[in-house]
Design a protein around this motif. Structure first.
Motif, PDB file in Angstrom:
ATOM      1  N   ASP A  11       0.801  -1.226   0.000  1.00 10.75           N
ATOM      2  CA  ASP A  11       0.000   0.000   0.000  1.00 10.75           C
ATOM      3  C   ASP A  11       0.836   1.279   0.000  1.00 10.75           C
ATOM      4  O   ASP A  11       0.526   2.208  -0.764  1.00 10.75           O
ATOM      5  CB  ASP A  11      -0.978   0.008   1.177  1.00 10.75           C
ATOM      6  N   ASN A  15       0.336   3.959  -2.891  1.00  9.26           N
ATOM      7  CA  ASN A  15      -0.230   5.272  -2.573  1.00  9.26           C
ATOM      8  C   ASN A  15       0.663   6.402  -3.065  1.00  9.26           C
ATOM      9  O   ASN A  15       0.177   7.423  -3.569  1.00  9.26           O
ATOM     10  CB  ASN A  15      -0.477   5.394  -1.075  1.00  9.26           C
ATOM     11  N   GLY A  18       0.287   6.467  -6.760  1.00  5.62           N
ATOM     12  CA  GLY A  18      -1.061   6.941  -7.057  1.00  5.62           C
ATOM     13  C   GLY A  18      -1.154   8.457  -6.963  1.00  5.62           C
ATOM     14  O   GLY A  18      -1.798   9.102  -7.806  1.00  5.62           O
ATOM     15  N   ALA A  70      -5.486   3.769  -5.267  1.00  2.00           N
ATOM     16  CA  ALA A  70      -4.556   4.782  -4.767  1.00  2.00           C
ATOM     17  C   ALA A  70      -4.812   6.128  -5.426  1.00  2.00           C
ATOM     18  O   ALA A  70      -4.771   7.178  -4.769  1.00  2.00           O
ATOM     19  CB  ALA A  70      -3.120   4.324  -5.015  1.00  2.00           C
ATOM     20  N   ARG A  73      -8.012   7.576  -3.930  1.00  2.00           N
ATOM     21  CA  ARG A  73      -7.803   8.149  -2.598  1.00  2.00           C
ATOM     22  C   ARG A  73      -7.070   9.482  -2.666  1.00  2.00           C
ATOM     23  O   ARG A  73      -7.228  10.336  -1.791  1.00  2.00           O
ATOM     24  CB  ARG A  73      -7.046   7.164  -1.713  1.00  2.00           C
TER      25      ARG A  73
END
Length: 200
Positions: A11, A15, A18, A70, A73
């Motif tokens: 993650d 992230n 992303g 990602a 978010r």
């Protein structure tokens, strides 16, 4: 089963990447569709007789499948984005066994069983998610998801490893499909039993 252990490692870089993609103007739905197209390309490569080469677009599609969330978010999450993501996932999961059936008709029975197990498992997963949402339940054990993600023996990580193994060892498709399909059915039954305890 393995998703909750893998997520803390994958993650953070997803992230970061992303946020970079979002800053460059990428949209979550766009990343989802590109990942979907690359996944279908992997299935086509299998069907046309080069499963060993299919592992490259297959793994790339799964990376993109993680990146879309990602990007979402980092920008804005939408219900449609979550819907599109799960729809693309299910089509991809069906396309790979179908591709192996096209690759060799001798694989057809095992591929049909694998598709049946995916169907049964998917129904248990989505049905559980609907009822959990209705009750206001939530979970982040497998990462931040757009819908309630009920854990099971086989999850995304195991399925990616299984598909990669099929590409590396296509001659073992039949026994591997029967084994994995049986474990999928076990996962579905366990999920239904868990739902009965939680939802009654």
């Amino acid at each position: 089963m393995l998703d909750r252990f893998v997520r803390p490692y994958i993650d953070p870089p997803l992230n970061r990447f992303g946020r970079t993609l979002a800053g460059a103007g990428a949209t979550a739905d766009g990343v989802t569709l590109v990942g979907f197209a690359v996944g279908i390309l992997a299935a086509a490569v299998i069907a046309f007789g080069a499963p060993g080469w299919a592992i490259l677009p297959l793994l790339a599609s799964r990376v993109l499948d993680g990146l879309d969330g990602a990007v979402a978010r980092a920008t804005k999450t939408t219900d449609f984005g979550g819907y599109l993501d799960i729809w693309c996932d299910f089509v991809f999961y069906g396309a790979v066994p179908f591709a192996f059936a096209l690759l060799d008709p001798a694989n057809a029975m095992a591929a049909a069983f694998l598709l049946l197990s995916f169907y049964v498992n998917g129904a248990s997963f989505l049905g559980y998610s609907i009822m959990a949402e209705k009750r206001g339940l939530s979970s982040t054990a497998q990462g931040v998801k757009s819908l309630f993600y009920s854990a099971g023996l086989l999850e995304g990580t195991e399925t990616i490893v299984f598909f990669a193994l099929l590409c590396i060892l296509p001659q073992l498709f039949i026994p591997l499909a029967w084994i994995f399909g049986s474990l999928c059915l076990f996962t579905a039954v366990a999920r239904v039993a868990n739902a009965r305890n939680l939802l009654t």
